[in-house]
Design a protein around this motif. Structure first.
Motif, PDB file in Angstrom:
ATOM      1  N   VAL A  20      58.616  36.915  38.332  1.00 39.10           N
ATOM      2  CA  VAL A  20      57.263  36.444  39.342  1.00 39.10           C
ATOM      3  C   VAL A  20      56.952  37.892  39.694  1.00 39.10           C
ATOM      4  O   VAL A  20      57.459  38.778  39.525  1.00 39.10           O
ATOM      5  CB  VAL A  20      57.831  36.021  40.381  1.00 39.10           C
ATOM      6  CG1 VAL A  20      58.324  34.374  40.433  1.00 39.10           C
ATOM      7  CG2 VAL A  20      59.035  36.296  41.436  1.00 39.10           C
ATOM      8  N   ASP A  21      55.564  37.826  40.121  1.00 35.71           N
ATOM      9  CA  ASP A  21      54.799  39.050  40.415  1.00 35.71           C
ATOM     10  C   ASP A  21      54.224  38.883  42.115  1.00 35.71           C
ATOM     11  O   ASP A  21      53.878  37.478  42.123  1.00 35.71           O
ATOM     12  CB  ASP A  21      53.925  39.458  39.445  1.00 35.71           C
ATOM     13  CG  ASP A  21      52.725  38.520  39.355  1.00 35.71           C
ATOM     14  OD1 ASP A  21      52.775  37.859  38.536  1.00 35.71           O
ATOM     15  OD2 ASP A  21      51.791  38.774  40.109  1.00 35.71           O
ATOM     16  N   VAL A  22      54.108  39.744  42.691  1.00 32.50           N
ATOM     17  CA  VAL A  22      53.650  39.746  44.066  1.00 32.50           C
ATOM     18  C   VAL A  22      52.336  39.090  44.179  1.00 32.50           C
ATOM     19  O   VAL A  22      52.195  38.287  44.835  1.00 32.50           O
ATOM     20  CB  VAL A  22      53.802  41.033  44.677  1.00 32.50           C
ATOM     21  CG1 VAL A  22      53.292  41.017  46.123  1.00 32.50           C
ATOM     22  CG2 VAL A  22      55.322  41.563  44.937  1.00 32.50           C
ATOM     23  N   VAL A  23      51.536  39.641  43.337  1.00 38.81           N
ATOM     24  CA  VAL A  23      49.875  39.106  43.459  1.00 38.81           C
ATOM     25  C   VAL A  23      49.874  37.605  43.306  1.00 38.81           C
ATOM     26  O   VAL A  23      49.100  37.018  44.084  1.00 38.81           O
ATOM     27  CB  VAL A  23      49.041  39.977  42.516  1.00 38.81           C
ATOM     28  CG1 VAL A  23      47.735  39.434  42.581  1.00 38.81           C
ATOM     29  CG2 VAL A  23      49.064  41.519  42.948  1.00 38.81           C
ATOM     30  N   SER A  24      50.397  37.320  42.096  1.00 35.87           N
ATOM     31  CA  SER A  24      50.464  35.827  41.773  1.00 35.87           C
ATOM     32  C   SER A  24      51.003  34.856  43.030  1.00 35.87           C
ATOM     33  O   SER A  24      50.605  33.730  43.258  1.00 35.87           O
ATOM     34  CB  SER A  24      50.961  35.469  40.453  1.00 35.87           C
ATOM     35  OG  SER A  24      50.404  36.278  39.280  1.00 35.87           O
ATOM     36  N   LEU A  25      52.179  35.350  43.458  1.00 30.33           N
ATOM     37  CA  LEU A  25      52.888  34.619  44.533  1.00 30.33           C
ATOM     38  C   LEU A  25      52.081  34.445  45.746  1.00 30.33           C
ATOM     39  O   LEU A  25      51.997  33.350  46.610  1.00 30.33           O
ATOM     40  CB  LEU A  25      54.246  35.045  44.676  1.00 30.33           C
ATOM     41  CG  LEU A  25      55.305  34.922  43.659  1.00 30.33           C
ATOM     42  CD1 LEU A  25      56.454  35.771  43.944  1.00 30.33           C
ATOM     43  CD2 LEU A  25      55.472  33.313  43.455  1.00 30.33           C
ATOM     44  N   ALA A  26      51.560  35.450  46.040  1.00 27.08           N
ATOM     45  CA  ALA A  26      50.471  35.665  47.357  1.00 27.08           C
ATOM     46  C   ALA A  26      49.468  34.625  47.007  1.00 27.08           C
ATOM     47  O   ALA A  26      48.908  33.809  48.114  1.00 27.08           O
ATOM     48  CB  ALA A  26      50.038  37.323  47.498  1.00 27.08           C
ATOM     49  N   GLU A  27      48.897  34.643  45.769  1.00 29.36           N
ATOM     50  CA  GLU A  27      47.819  33.713  45.717  1.00 29.36           C
ATOM     51  C   GLU A  27      48.087  32.122  45.622  1.00 29.36           C
ATOM     52  O   GLU A  27      47.657  31.536  46.182  1.00 29.36           O
ATOM     53  CB  GLU A  27      47.068  33.950  44.154  1.00 29.36           C
ATOM     54  CG  GLU A  27      46.172  35.400  44.273  1.00 29.36           C
ATOM     55  CD  GLU A  27      45.780  35.516  42.953  1.00 29.36           C
ATOM     56  OE1 GLU A  27      45.852  34.719  42.185  1.00 29.36           O
ATOM     57  OE2 GLU A  27      45.313  36.513  42.849  1.00 29.36           O
TER      58      GLU A  27
END
Length: 253
Positions: A20-27
């Protein structure tokens, strides 16, 4: 969405996608990147994810949780003894909450057909066992149903328990001890258990002795939050005394 629910979903996404990546999870969760980084840090500390640049990958082993059928056949005799002893703790024409768990389900199956009680539960199997009791006012708490336990979790369930006050809660745990408290593998289920404990005047833990000393990922309370522990004779007198020194009464059925 509560942090435990979000972290559980992050674990699922990591397991399904490999990372998982931070940017995608934040969105995905409509929160800040810093919030996601805190979630990943918490999961990393627990050994469930390993942080990498920009995100995280699954750790080598997620906390194991046996399915419902397997748990129903484990310590069956002990659970029957515990359920029988728990009948003495039923409120007289009162209100009670029944947590999801195989030992609590055995208690539900032992409740006399003529009992006049108000019962609240987020467990589908327990609700099915009690649906035919003519004198019972049965309330089924809704939410997302976890397939492994057939229990409702997440915001709907948490909101429902925030709106009631019951005489007694019969709660289950995958692990209990004076040091680590009450634990279960799933964060979302832990959140519902915590909410149910806050909704009851009296808390009764139903747990066989094999769960003593076990520690799982999601912690939902201290053992001192429990008024009464009903377990089996496998719990040693020394461990019983240590638990009672913390203020929890113990019955070894």
């Amino acid at each position: 969405m509560y942090a435990p629910e979000r972290q559980q979903e992050i674990l699922r996404l990591a397991r399904d996608g490999g990372r998982v990546d931070v940017v995608s999870l934040a969105e995905e969760f409509q929160v800040t990147a810093e919030t996601i980084r805190r979630d990943l840090k918490a999961l990393d500390r627990a050994g469930l994810l390993r942080r990498v640049h920009g995100g995280a990958i699954p750790a080598g082993r997620l906390d194991f949780e046996p399915d419902l059928a397997e748990r129903e056949t484990t310590a069956a005799d002990e659970k029957d003894h515990i359920a029988k002893a728990a009948l003495a703790e039923l409120p007289t024409e009162g209100t009670m909450i029944l947590d999801a768990g195989t030992t609590v389900a055995r208690l539900a199956g032992a409740i006399p057909l003529e009992a006049e009680l108000t019962v609240v539960t987020h467990s589908l199997p327990i609700a099915a066992r009690l649906a035919d009791h003519p004198g019972m006012q049965l309330h089924l708490v809704g939410g997302r149903v976890r397939h492994r336990t057939r229990a409702a979790v997440d915001a709907w369930a948490l909101r429902a328990y925030g709106e009631i006050r019951a005489d007694v809660l019969f709660v289950a745990a995958n692990g209990f001890s004076t040091g680590h408290g009450l634990t279960t593998p799933d964060l979302a289920e832990a959140a519902v258990k915590r909410a149910a404990m806050a909704a009851a005047r009296r808390v009764v833990l139903l747990a066989d002795s094999s769960k003593h000393g076990q520690e799982h990922f999601a912690r939902f309370g201290d053992l001192s939050d429990v008024d009464l522990l009903i377990t089996d004779s496998g719990l040693s007198p020394e461990d019983t005394a240590a638990i009672e020194r913390g203020g929890t009464e113990v019955v070894r059925a």
